[in-house]
Design a protein around this motif. Structure first.
Motif, PDB file in Angstrom:
ATOM      1  N   THR A 152      -4.218  -4.286  -0.229  1.00 42.35           N
ATOM      2  CA  THR A 152      -5.352  -3.846  -0.917  1.00 42.35           C
ATOM      3  C   THR A 152      -4.914  -3.870  -2.254  1.00 42.35           C
ATOM      4  OG1 THR A 152      -4.601  -1.626  -1.031  1.00 42.35           O
ATOM      5  CG2 THR A 152      -6.036  -1.993   0.758  1.00 42.35           C
ATOM      6  N   SER A 153      -3.891  -4.650  -2.728  1.00 39.60           N
ATOM      7  CA  SER A 153      -3.463  -5.163  -4.063  1.00 39.60           C
ATOM      8  C   SER A 153      -4.611  -5.596  -5.016  1.00 39.60           C
ATOM      9  CB  SER A 153      -2.370  -5.702  -4.224  1.00 39.60           C
ATOM     10  OG  SER A 153      -2.459  -6.991  -3.601  1.00 39.60           O
ATOM     11  N   ASP A 156     -11.164  -3.942  -4.664  1.00 42.78           N
ATOM     12  CA  ASP A 156     -11.972  -3.046  -5.526  1.00 42.78           C
ATOM     13  C   ASP A 156     -11.624  -1.625  -4.938  1.00 42.78           C
ATOM     14  OD1 ASP A 156     -14.651  -2.641  -4.488  1.00 42.78           O
ATOM     15  OD2 ASP A 156     -13.954  -4.568  -4.227  1.00 42.78           O
ATOM     16  N   PRO A 157     -11.675  -0.713  -5.800  1.00 47.32           N
ATOM     17  CA  PRO A 157     -11.140   0.719  -5.226  1.00 47.32           C
ATOM     18  C   PRO A 157     -12.464   1.451  -4.418  1.00 47.32           C
ATOM     19  CG  PRO A 157     -10.598   0.842  -7.599  1.00 47.32           C
ATOM     20  CD  PRO A 157     -11.308  -0.641  -7.366  1.00 47.32           C
ATOM     21  N   SER A 158     -13.501   0.756  -4.387  1.00 48.54           N
ATOM     22  CA  SER A 158     -14.698   1.152  -3.851  1.00 48.54           C
ATOM     23  C   SER A 158     -14.567   0.474  -2.454  1.00 48.54           C
ATOM     24  CB  SER A 158     -16.178   0.604  -4.439  1.00 48.54           C
ATOM     25  OG  SER A 158     -15.923  -0.569  -4.287  1.00 48.54           O
ATOM     26  N   ARG A 160     -11.697   0.018  -0.687  1.00 43.51           N
ATOM     27  CA  ARG A 160     -10.198   0.298  -0.101  1.00 43.51           C
ATOM     28  C   ARG A 160     -10.554   1.395   1.104  1.00 43.51           C
ATOM     29  NH1 ARG A 160      -6.635   0.734  -5.396  1.00 43.51           N
ATOM     30  NH2 ARG A 160      -6.595  -1.463  -5.885  1.00 43.51           N
ATOM     31  N   GLU A 161     -11.492   2.512   0.637  1.00 42.20           N
ATOM     32  CA  GLU A 161     -11.627   3.567   1.603  1.00 42.20           C
ATOM     33  C   GLU A 161     -12.145   2.976   2.856  1.00 42.20           C
ATOM     34  OE1 GLU A 161     -13.626   7.676   2.166  1.00 42.20           O
ATOM     35  OE2 GLU A 161     -13.376   6.754  -0.026  1.00 42.20           O
ATOM     36  N   TYR A 164      -9.517   0.931   5.039  1.00 46.16           N
ATOM     37  CA  TYR A 164      -8.600   2.059   5.541  1.00 46.16           C
ATOM     38  C   TYR A 164      -9.206   2.527   6.856  1.00 46.16           C
ATOM     39  CZ  TYR A 164      -5.021   1.355   2.287  1.00 46.16           C
ATOM     40  OH  TYR A 164      -4.002   0.419   1.333  1.00 46.16           O
ATOM     41  N   THR A 182       2.871  -0.146   1.253  1.00 42.66           N
ATOM     42  CA  THR A 182       1.871   0.312   0.362  1.00 42.66           C
ATOM     43  C   THR A 182       2.543   0.954  -1.026  1.00 42.66           C
ATOM     44  OG1 THR A 182      -0.130   1.519  -0.330  1.00 42.66           O
ATOM     45  CG2 THR A 182       1.272   2.595   1.188  1.00 42.66           C
ATOM     46  N   ASP A 184       0.481   3.358  -2.759  1.00 41.84           N
ATOM     47  CA  ASP A 184      -0.258   4.214  -2.984  1.00 41.84           C
ATOM     48  C   ASP A 184      -0.649   4.780  -1.754  1.00 41.84           C
ATOM     49  OD1 ASP A 184      -2.110   6.176  -4.129  1.00 41.84           O
ATOM     50  OD2 ASP A 184      -3.557   4.777  -4.778  1.00 41.84           O
ATOM     51  N   THR A 186      -2.668   7.446  -1.219  1.00 44.12           N
ATOM     52  CA  THR A 186      -3.723   8.365  -1.597  1.00 44.12           C
ATOM     53  C   THR A 186      -5.028   8.116  -0.779  1.00 44.12           C
ATOM     54  OG1 THR A 186      -2.785   8.514  -3.701  1.00 44.12           O
ATOM     55  CG2 THR A 186      -5.146   9.172  -3.335  1.00 44.12           C
ATOM     56  N   ASP A 187      -5.175   6.693  -0.716  1.00 45.90           N
ATOM     57  CA  ASP A 187      -6.536   6.333   0.047  1.00 45.90           C
ATOM     58  C   ASP A 187      -6.090   6.039   1.764  1.00 45.90           C
ATOM     59  OD1 ASP A 187      -7.858   6.220  -2.387  1.00 45.90           O
ATOM     60  OD2 ASP A 187      -7.370   4.137  -2.604  1.00 45.90           O
TER      61      ASP A 187
END
Length: 222
Positions: A152-153, A156-158, A160-161, A164, A182, A184, A186-187
């Motif tokens: 996911t490097s 965009d953050p929107s 990524r969720e 996953y 990874t 991160d 977090t997600d």
């Protein structure tokens, strides 16, 4: 499915990994974390055959594998079309994809929210779009083992969720074994997933719910 026994990797005098021991069972979802230069990518390159261990033994059952490397082949002059790159991920290829195969490619492009790119050249894509195309290529044949090195490097953050969530669906519905490197968690993480902290050797390996205690003892990931 996978077993590392006393695995070590050296480049000259530099010891990239040492005393690596762990097992992965079919259907496991493993997140690998650790600082930059800790040996995370080296560990998965051993698994896909891009490196050989200096010491130790790696046992891997004969399974179909999908692999997304950390550094993608995204040269500016890459002449291939999106559909051609994805088609190269099929187990068997012909000169021209069948209509069924094209439908499957379009299905995955839709799932990755880039349906308009079917006939686009890779040269014209952004880094994030290219990464999604290579993700589809790794997933298209529904491999038994999926290895993703920082997938996911460039996303965009929107998105990524959603990505996953897709991985967890594949793990649950297809019993796909997933190894995910990874920076991160977090997600990405759920309590029942396996987590590995690597820093030249394995400092932690177990369920994510137990990883919190390890972090609180003074370890962190970048």
């Amino acid at each position: 499915m996978i077993k590392y026994q006393d695995v070590a990797v050296s480049f000259g005098k530099f010891n990239a990994l040492h005393d690596v021991n762990f097992e992965i069972k079919p259907g496991d979802f493993l997140h690998i974390v650790g600082p930059n230069g800790s040996g995370k990518t080296t560990l998965v390159k051993l698994l896909v055959g891009l490196l050989k261990p200096t010491e130790g033994v790696i046992s891997l059952k004969n399974v179909t594998m999908g692999y997304l490397p950390q550094k993608l082949n995204t040269k500016a002059n890459l002449p291939m079309m999106v559909r051609e790159v994805i088609y190269s991920g099929f187990k068997k290829q012909k000169l021209i994809p069948s209509s069924t195969e094209c439908e499957l490619i379009r299905f995955w492009l839709e799932k990755m929210e880039i349906p308009q790119l079917f006939n686009e050249s890779m040269m014209h894509l952004s880094g994030g779009q290219q990464q999604r195309v290579f993700l589809i290529r790794a997933l298209i044949a529904e491999p038994e083992l999926l290895i993703l090195d920082e997938p996911t490097s460039a996303l965009d953050p929107s998105f990524r969720e959603k990505f996953y969530q897709l991985l967890y669906e594949l793990q649950q519905k297809k019993n796909m074994t997933i190894i995910h490197v990874t920076h991160d968690l977090t997600d990405a993480v759920k309590d029942d997933c396996l987590t590995m902290y690597v820093d030249q050797t394995i400092k932690f390996f177990g369920p994510y719910r137990d990883y919190h205690e390890f972090e609180h003892r003074g370890h962190s990931h970048d």
